[in-house]
Write a protein that holds these residues in place. Structure first.
Motif, PDB file in Angstrom:
ATOM      1  N   ASP A 155      -6.535  -9.190   5.628  1.00 54.27           N
ATOM      2  CA  ASP A 155      -6.694  -7.992   4.798  1.00 54.27           C
ATOM      3  C   ASP A 155      -5.317  -7.440   4.436  1.00 54.27           C
ATOM      4  N   ILE A 156      -5.168  -7.005   3.208  1.00 47.89           N
ATOM      5  CA  ILE A 156      -3.970  -6.290   2.781  1.00 47.89           C
ATOM      6  C   ILE A 156      -4.387  -5.259   1.737  1.00 47.89           C
ATOM      7  N   GLY A 157      -3.854  -4.054   1.850  1.00 50.60           N
ATOM      8  CA  GLY A 157      -4.310  -3.018   0.923  1.00 50.60           C
ATOM      9  C   GLY A 157      -3.405  -1.811   0.902  1.00 50.60           C
ATOM     10  N   LEU A 158      -3.780  -0.848   0.076  1.00 49.78           N
ATOM     11  CA  LEU A 158      -3.038   0.389  -0.102  1.00 49.78           C
ATOM     12  C   LEU A 158      -3.916   1.577   0.229  1.00 49.78           C
ATOM     13  N   GLY A 159      -3.285   2.647   0.727  1.00 46.97           N
ATOM     14  CA  GLY A 159      -4.013   3.865   1.042  1.00 46.97           C
ATOM     15  C   GLY A 159      -3.153   5.093   0.818  1.00 46.97           C
TER      16      GLY A 159
END
Length: 268
Positions: A155-159
């Motif tokens: 998983d890789i993401g922005l928040g």
């Protein structure tokens, strides 16, 4: 003549006396200036309503009004949560414990995030996580008596994170989304046994990509460099529900529960 001698003698005595000088010692006294702070006076306020006896109100400390505190309210209760910690522009966080590991030790999950802190209340988060699941004894879905292999996921993401206080301790809210890259690499051993009724997902060797939005809340304890956090929330994985439908972990489809403890360190 006699008078002249007396006058001359008087003049000589005066001249001689004027030539004698004494040394006078004067004591030098040095004094320092000492500032003695005086506590603010505490007023006693008496409240009387109609004919009721006067009641002494609790004593309150008087505070000097400031731009951020124009009413002079007592803010001493917030001193333990003041903003005297060192604020870094970049933090690196790692998860110590997460809920899937607490439920099942055969589940591997390693993750954390990089926090770009724009202020003491606003940050952008770059999330990363690697998870892996092996067939589990007694599982109704990914049972080791039927399956061999594994399912892994990155998983890789922005928040976006918002701290409610710019202080050492603060409650925060975080929302964002992760891109999910999942690899299926398992064998259904019953596929090779045609005499058995086999309605389970069959052997699979491929990779799928999807997304999972999330909403988290947490508590942050920020020191001069180290940080500690307790985080909880949920996400929803829009991924293949073929096999893992009831795991409620990072690697499942549908609702994914999250509960984690993490530590962090300020970089610069």
């Amino acid at each position: 003549m006699k008078n002249l001698s007396i006058i001359l003698l008087f003049c000589i005595s005066a001249i001689y006396a004027s030539s004698i000088r004494d040394t006078v010692y004067v004591e030098q006294v040095i004094r320092d200036t000492v500032y003695i702070p005086i506590k603010s006076k505490t007023d006693t306020i008496y409240i009387k309503k109609d004919d009721a006896p006067a009641v002494q109100a609790p004593q309150q400390k008087c505070c000097t009004p400031t731009e951020n505190n124009p009413l002079g309210a007592d803010t001493t209760k917030y001193l333990r949560n003041d903003t005297s910690y060192t604020h870094y522009n970049l933090y690196l966080h790692f998860d110590l414990v997460s809920i899937p590991w607490l439920i099942d030790t055969t589940f591997t999950s390693v993750g954390g995030n990089i926090e770009a802190s724009f202020s003491r209340k606003i940050s952008a988060m770059l999330n990363f996580r690697y998870s892996k699941m092996l067939p589990q004894p007694g599982s109704k879905e990914f049972n080791d008596a039927i399956y061999e292999g594994y399912i892994s996921q990155f998983d890789i993401g922005l928040g976006f994170r918002h701290y409610l206080r710019p202080s050492k301790y603060s409650f925060y809210l975080e929302c964002g989304g992760n891109v999910i890259i999942r690899k299926y690499d398992y064998i259904n051993t019953w596929d090779e046994k045609p005499n058995l009724y086999n309605d389970r997902p069959h052997t699979r060797h491929d990779t799928g990509t999807s997304v999972a939005p999330y909403l988290h809340a947490g508590h942050a304890f920020r020191g001069n460099r180290a940080t500690f956090g307790f985080e909880y929330g949920f996400s929803y994985g829009f991924i293949d529900k073929e096999l893992l439908q009831k795991e409620t972990s990072y690697i499942s489809a549908g609702v994914q529960l999250d509960l984690r403890l993490n530590i962090g360190v300020g970089i610069f």
